[in-house]
Design a protein around this motif. Structure first.
Motif, PDB file in Angstrom:
ATOM      1  N   GLU A 247       0.603  -1.377   0.115  1.00 50.51           N
ATOM      2  CA  GLU A 247      -0.111   0.083   0.119  1.00 50.51           C
ATOM      3  C   GLU A 247       0.852   1.546  -0.143  1.00 50.51           C
ATOM      4  O   GLU A 247       0.592   2.149  -0.855  1.00 50.51           O
ATOM      5  CB  GLU A 247      -1.097   0.035   1.073  1.00 50.51           C
ATOM      6  N   ASP A 248       1.931   1.043   0.710  1.00 52.05           N
ATOM      7  CA  ASP A 248       2.715   2.318   0.765  1.00 52.05           C
ATOM      8  C   ASP A 248       3.590   2.602  -0.536  1.00 52.05           C
ATOM      9  O   ASP A 248       3.695   3.893  -0.912  1.00 52.05           O
ATOM     10  CB  ASP A 248       4.005   2.068   1.686  1.00 52.05           C
ATOM     11  N   VAL A 249       3.772   1.657  -1.324  1.00 48.47           N
ATOM     12  CA  VAL A 249       4.531   1.915  -2.510  1.00 48.47           C
ATOM     13  C   VAL A 249       3.332   2.390  -3.611  1.00 48.47           C
ATOM     14  O   VAL A 249       3.415   3.244  -4.244  1.00 48.47           O
ATOM     15  CB  VAL A 249       5.051   0.361  -3.227  1.00 48.47           C
ATOM     16  N   ALA A 250       2.154   1.707  -3.681  1.00 53.06           N
ATOM     17  CA  ALA A 250       0.971   2.208  -4.430  1.00 53.06           C
ATOM     18  C   ALA A 250       0.750   3.713  -4.115  1.00 53.06           C
ATOM     19  O   ALA A 250       0.476   4.332  -5.110  1.00 53.06           O
ATOM     20  CB  ALA A 250      -0.348   1.470  -3.912  1.00 53.06           C
ATOM     21  N   LYS A 251       0.603   4.170  -2.870  1.00 50.63           N
ATOM     22  CA  LYS A 251       0.407   5.364  -2.543  1.00 50.63           C
ATOM     23  C   LYS A 251       1.407   6.448  -3.085  1.00 50.63           C
ATOM     24  O   LYS A 251       1.266   7.596  -3.387  1.00 50.63           O
ATOM     25  CB  LYS A 251       0.199   5.574  -1.014  1.00 50.63           C
ATOM     26  N   ARG A 252       2.558   5.848  -2.698  1.00 52.10           N
ATOM     27  CA  ARG A 252       3.741   6.691  -3.180  1.00 52.10           C
ATOM     28  C   ARG A 252       3.652   6.944  -4.949  1.00 52.10           C
ATOM     29  O   ARG A 252       4.193   8.044  -5.501  1.00 52.10           O
ATOM     30  CB  ARG A 252       5.017   6.276  -2.760  1.00 52.10           C
ATOM     31  N   LEU A 253       3.235   5.695  -5.499  1.00 50.69           N
ATOM     32  CA  LEU A 253       3.240   5.931  -7.179  1.00 50.69           C
ATOM     33  C   LEU A 253       2.299   7.192  -7.364  1.00 50.69           C
ATOM     34  O   LEU A 253       2.361   7.564  -8.478  1.00 50.69           O
ATOM     35  CB  LEU A 253       2.637   4.368  -7.311  1.00 50.69           C
ATOM     36  N   ILE A 254       1.227   7.385  -6.615  1.00 52.95           N
ATOM     37  CA  ILE A 254       0.502   8.617  -7.051  1.00 52.95           C
ATOM     38  C   ILE A 254       1.279   9.624  -7.006  1.00 52.95           C
ATOM     39  O   ILE A 254       0.863  10.500  -8.004  1.00 52.95           O
ATOM     40  CB  ILE A 254      -0.616   8.564  -5.981  1.00 52.95           C
ATOM     41  N   ASP A 255       2.013   9.998  -6.202  1.00 55.19           N
ATOM     42  CA  ASP A 255       2.791  11.166  -6.060  1.00 55.19           C
ATOM     43  C   ASP A 255       3.652  11.312  -7.726  1.00 55.19           C
ATOM     44  O   ASP A 255       4.127  12.351  -7.899  1.00 55.19           O
ATOM     45  CB  ASP A 255       3.996  11.233  -4.808  1.00 55.19           C
ATOM     46  N   TYR A 256       3.885  10.077  -8.086  1.00 52.43           N
ATOM     47  CA  TYR A 256       4.555   9.877  -9.563  1.00 52.43           C
ATOM     48  C   TYR A 256       3.859  10.252 -10.504  1.00 52.43           C
ATOM     49  O   TYR A 256       4.064  10.051 -11.746  1.00 52.43           O
ATOM     50  CB  TYR A 256       5.315   8.830  -9.523  1.00 52.43           C
ATOM     51  N   GLY A 257       2.360  10.174 -10.248  1.00 50.70           N
ATOM     52  CA  GLY A 257       1.418  10.236 -11.364  1.00 50.70           C
ATOM     53  C   GLY A 257       0.925   9.108 -11.916  1.00 50.70           C
ATOM     54  O   GLY A 257       0.166   8.947 -13.031  1.00 50.70           O
ATOM     55  N   PHE A 258       0.889   8.116 -11.343  1.00 45.73           N
ATOM     56  CA  PHE A 258       0.535   6.691 -11.530  1.00 45.73           C
ATOM     57  C   PHE A 258      -0.486   6.140 -10.649  1.00 45.73           C
ATOM     58  O   PHE A 258      -0.514   6.392  -9.363  1.00 45.73           O
ATOM     59  CB  PHE A 258       1.901   5.812 -11.690  1.00 45.73           C
TER      60      PHE A 258
END
Length: 1018
Positions: free
Chosen positions: A893-904
């Protein structure tokens, strides 16, 4: 001037990068930027080479004179140089070498052939072809009713939602932080349904009214813990609803009894629930107050199928103390479309919230303590609870629910009531006119449907048809005429001409209008308010509505912004040419029960599509009726069940399901009354064949089915799949193949070639129907010849299965409409016809190549969990994050949420293996986009490394803090141990285009413990 602008922009970018406080992060930005630039440069070089070749050529080739608007090159999204580059990165000389190493030779098929569509139509040719099909459809004025009505789609909703890829290419809102727009719209939908039904809870849509009624039947059984086995259906319900409930009941072991409302008997003590229609299928409006009390006195739950437009005038079911209410929102601004897709609803009390099917949108809070929306009670999902699931959350129609909700927002309570009063008034004018003509009209109250008694119903219907009017013939002496939003006074005059049998009519509808009064009994007239929230009372001009739609749209990430790399969900290009016919009038405005001769364009398309799907899959027959992937699973298993019953094998009820099968399979098998036997996998992710062999032999006398996904959900082409099929057949069972991963099969192998007997196809995955923010979908099933007689049928328009000489029968009705969600079939049809056999095969190859390319780029940063015999993956792959939990506290979940910051959007989390991410690129994403996503994951891996080496705090770091919305970044206080810029701009491309999440991370537990699923009062 242009060069100066580019230089200025470059200078700004360099200053922004250099200003980053974390210098190691700056270096990472630089590397990501360089990678992105290299990808662009490679593409430019390839294009320049192609251009140079054209310049040197002195003669004109035949190829150069062919049309330029060929579709595969637009869809498959890779140049020949890029294909070679990616293959070589994976250690192969070219694409075909990689494919040969990946797919077992024993299951490789010969080339496909589509005859007429073999080469693929150009986009211009496709438009002409679809226009020719549309011309073969006839849009008669239909007064058939039965849950389907013509209406006006507000053009602001048509253009800005139904035709807008920012709405129709979204994925299911699992990542709530980038789904707040459609979540608000779905909350509006739930509020609309709850208000109009006067029940406190509604879900965010189901597939259609008939299947919603079947879900309510199962709820009634569950409420009584399965101890009561009888469900009573009043025969004033729509015939398709009755048939669907009867079909669904067989798997649950429920006895369905259909009787007249006045003859319902609870004396057996075995009745769990009763279903009634309000208004009835023939138009009557009955007062169910005493009926409900009588049912409750026997401990029986009451389900009511109803019409939301009627409820603007009628006393709502909640005030009648009904327990569960179901229906369709189709007439709220959604075209009939020859049957769908349409959003159904189910409303009930708080008491039964954990038994409710489908999605529920709830209110929670984000990391900043601000109110935010999310899907509530997600643990009900099939792929989490498997055979213990109470709901298949996939069975939803989000796009259509959003349209219906916006229809209510646009018209508001007064506007809806005005439409309802007008429809009711026109029905009253018609009834009065018929009485003046000496025609007998039923004396029961009605809302929009008038019941007429006549000596020869069919003769009148035939006369009407000559005037391009469709009426409903109930039997030899009964006709019903259902009015809708599009009906005019002139239409009523035309009906008078039909019923006057050619005689002069001395009056007009307009002249009768002053004589007509409300025909509803005073005790059933609605007095309670509805849609009182400001949202339903603010946006009644087009300008305000347009702004509201776009305000919500801006909060949601879709394929308009970036790739959505969800494993098992296949989020691929939904091309504009495929989408255009969906809103053409002669596809959109046909009633599903119109005579077949009026839908010859549709019928030709069904035939062509069925033939091409048979060629793709290796099957002999197809049913297009199942209107979701889960419905396809259920239908396919019911076909197998019917086959065994027809052979006298009533005892065959064991279904073997490997843990590597698709997550929805166990719950679908449970719905069919099957006993589930799980089979494990080996260390490489393959089905344990010896364990399977042992289980098949152990259950030989009771074996019904194997449910298998191929390639497996682990992203592997299993070498022994043909042997697995043989083992099942040798022990008397049938093989059901889940079509979730067909994108890795088309043109290369096929379910029928491998050995499967049945397979459903997720048209919204492999064949490009948009996900629509969580629906619509389609799940047609293909079968081998021996199963064809058992395909789904329909009580109104015969389809599919044919009674065999030995009296064996089809499985019954699966969906409310004969051909399911027919309106979206032109999308898949256009995709297949434009791609042609070669284009489809190249699509599969390219999807496999791109998955392997991404796996290769990521393997030095994350473990790739499963591979095939030659070290390759299929069209998707799994990266393992489990090692990070103990060392850094980082979870998927942490990786998925951080990917949001990258626009994904994040990949599929923790399925099929907990603690992992499953990634699927599809063939339609470019190499540059794949590289950008890989760069993001590599950058995140370096952020994890900073926690590992102590440079970042294990509890307070950029991953745990993600995502970072503007409200957080622009706040007065910043207490994070990393910079705002580090949080917001972790990659260089974000300086050019940044998708901003609208909330911080949302608290899932809070939302479930404090369930609120309607708009709070303001």
């Amino acid at each position: 001037m242009e060069r100066a602008r580019r230089l200025a922009n470059r200078a700004i970018l360099q200053r922004l990068v250099s200003s980053t406080k974390d210098h190691s992060h700056s270096r990472r930005l630089s590397r990501v930027s360089d990678s992105f630039a290299r990808a662009k440069q490679e593409k430019l070089i390839g294009n320049n080479r192609h251009h140079a070749c054209n310049v040197r050529s002195r003669s004109i080739s035949v190829e150069a004179l062919k049309p330029s608007d060929t579709f595969p090159r637009r869809h498959n999204s890779a140049t020949s140089d890029e294909l070679i580059n990616m293959a070589q990165t994976c250690g192969f000389s070219d694409l075909n070498s990689l494919i040969d190493a990946t797919i077992p030779i024993s299951i490789r098929r010969k080339e496909m052939s589509f005859n007429t569509f073999d080469e693929g139509l150009t986009e211009a040719e496709m438009m002409l072809h679809m226009k020719s099909l549309e011309a073969k459809n006839k849009c008669f004025k239909s007064y058939i009713g039965m849950g389907y009505y013509d209406m006006h789609v507000p053009t602001v909703i048509l253009r800005n939602i139904m035709e807008n890829p920012a709405w129709y290419t979204q994925y299911t809102p699992y990542q709530a932080e980038i789904s707040q727009g459609r979540l608000e719209s779905l909350m509006n939908y739930q509020t609309m349904v709850a208000d109009l039904t006067a029940l406190p809870m509604s879900n965010a849509s189901l597939l259609d009214e008939g299947t919603a009624a079947a879900e309510a039947m199962w709820m009634c059984s569950n409420i009584h813990k399965g101890k009561r086995k009888t469900f009573v259906i009043a025969n004033n319900c729509h015939p398709q609803t009755i048939d669907i409930c009867m079909t669904r009941a067989t798997g649950f072991g429920i006895k369905v009894v259909a009787v007249d409302v006045k003859d319902v008997d609870y004396g057996s003590g075995d009745v769990c629930g009763v279903l009634v229609q309000y208004p009835g299928t023939e138009g009557e409006v009955l007062d169910y107050g005493e009926f409900v009390k009588e049912a409750h006195s026997h401990g029986v739950k009451v389900v009511m199928a109803t019409d939301l437009l009627a409820l603007t005038m009628l006393k709502p079911p909640g005030e009648l103390e009904v327990d569960i209410v179901v229906g369709s929102t189709q007439r709220f601004g959604v075209p009939m479309g020859y049957g769908g897709p349409h959003a159904a609803f189910l409303a009930t009390s708080q008491e039964y919230k954990r038994m409710m099917p489908g999605r529920i949108i709830g209110i929670s809070v984000d990391s900043c303590g601000k109110s935010a929306l999310r899907m509530a009670l997600q643990t009900r999902e099939q792929h989490i609870r498997r055979d213990k699931a109470t709901s298949n959350i996939c069975t939803a129609q989000a796009l259509l629910a959003n349209m219906a909700a916006m229809y209510a927002v646009y018209h508001g309570p007064e506007g809806l009531k005005t439409i309802a009063q007008r429809v009711h008034g026109l029905a009253g004018v018609f009834a009065l006119g018929l009485k003046k003509l000496g025609t007998e009209v039923q004396d029961l109250p009605f809302f929009d449907t008038v019941k007429i008694k006549t000596a020869n119903a069919q003769a009148i219907a035939d006369v009407a048809r000559k005037s391009e009017i469709n009426l409903r013939v109930v039997d030899g002496n009964i006709i019903t005429v259902a009015f809708d939003e599009t009906t005019t006074l002139e239409d009523v005059d035309n009906l008078f001409k039909v019923f006057s049998n050619g005689k002069h009519v001395s009056f007009t509808a307009a002249s009768l209008a002053p004589e007509v009064q409300n025909a509803l009994p005073s005790g059933l007239i609605r007095k309670s308010p509805y849609l009182t929230h400001p949202i339903f009372n603010m946006y009644h001009t087009e300008h305000e509505m347009l702004r509201y739609i776009h305000r919500l749209q801006s909060k949601d990430l879709s394929l308009c912004h970036s790739m959505i790399p969800l494993g098992s969900c296949t989020m691929k290009l939904n091309a504009t040419t495929e989408m255009m016919p969906v809103t053409w009038p002669k596809f959109a405005n046909i009633h599903p029960f119109a005579p077949i001769e009026q839908a010859q364009g549709y019928q030709e398309m069904f035939k062509n599509l069925g033939n091409m799907l048979c060629e793709i899959t290796g099957f002999d027959s197809f049913s297009l009726q199942p209107n979701a992937g889960a419905a396809g699973e259920y239908a396919g298993l019911m076909v197998i069940r019917a086959y065994h019953l027809a052979r006298g094998d009533h005892h065959r009820n064991v279904c073997i399901i490997p843990v590597s099968a698709h997550g929805t399979n166990p719950a679908s098998a449970a719905m069919c009354g099957m006993k589930i036997v799980s089979i494990g996998t080996d260390a490489k992710g393959n089905i344990n064949i010896e364990e399977l062999r042992k289980a098949a032999k152990t259950h030989k006398d009771k074996l019904s089915t194997l449910m298998v996904t191929y390639p497996s959900t682990h992203g592997v082409y299993e070498e022994g799949i043909d042997e697995i099929c043989k083992i099942i057949h040798d022990n008397g069972g049938q093989v059901y193949m889940d079509g979730a991963n067909m994108n890795a099969q088309v043109g290369l192998t096929s379910p029928g070639w491998i050995g499967a007997d049945v397979c459903h196809l997720n048209l919204h995955k492999t064949f490009c129907i948009p996900h629509g923010g969580g629906g619509p979908g389609m799940g047609p099933i293909g079968v081998k010849k021996h199963l064809a007689p058992f395909l789904p049928s329909h009580p109104v328009v015969p389809t599919g299965g044919i009674p065999a000489p030995d009296k064996t029968q089809p499985v019954g009705t699966i969906s409310a409409a004969p051909w399911g969600s027919a309106l979206i079939l032109p999308i898949s049809y256009s995709y297949i016809a434009m791609m042609g056999s070669k284009g489809l095969t190249e699509a599969s190859k390219t999807a496999i190549l791109k998955a392997n390319y991404m796996a290769k780029r990521l393997e030095t940063h994350y473990p790739v969990l499963f591979r095939g015999a030659n070290g390759t993956v299929a069209h998707e792959f799994i990266i393992d994050l489990r090692g990070f939990k103990n060392s850094t506290g980082i979870e998927p979940e942490d990786v998925a949420k951080r990917l949001i910051d990258y626009g994904f959007h994040g990949p599929t989390m923790s399925f099929p293996v907990p603690g992992t991410l499953m990634i699927e690129p599809t063939e339609s994403e470019s190499k540059a986009e794949l590289d950008r996503f890989c760069d993001a994951l590599i950058s995140i891996r370096q952020e994890i490394a900073e926690i590992e080496n102590g440079k970042a705090d294990i509890n307070n770091n950029v991953l745990k803090g993600a995502p970072h919305p503007p409200s957080l970044l622009m706040g007065d206080a910043w207490t994070k141990p990393y910079s705002r810029e580090y949080a917001a701009f972790p990659a260089s491309w974000l300086r050019v285009s940044k998708f901003w999440p609208s909330t911080g991370r949302i608290d899932n537990v809070y939302g479930d413990r404090n369930l609120v699923c309607t708009l709070p009062p303001e």
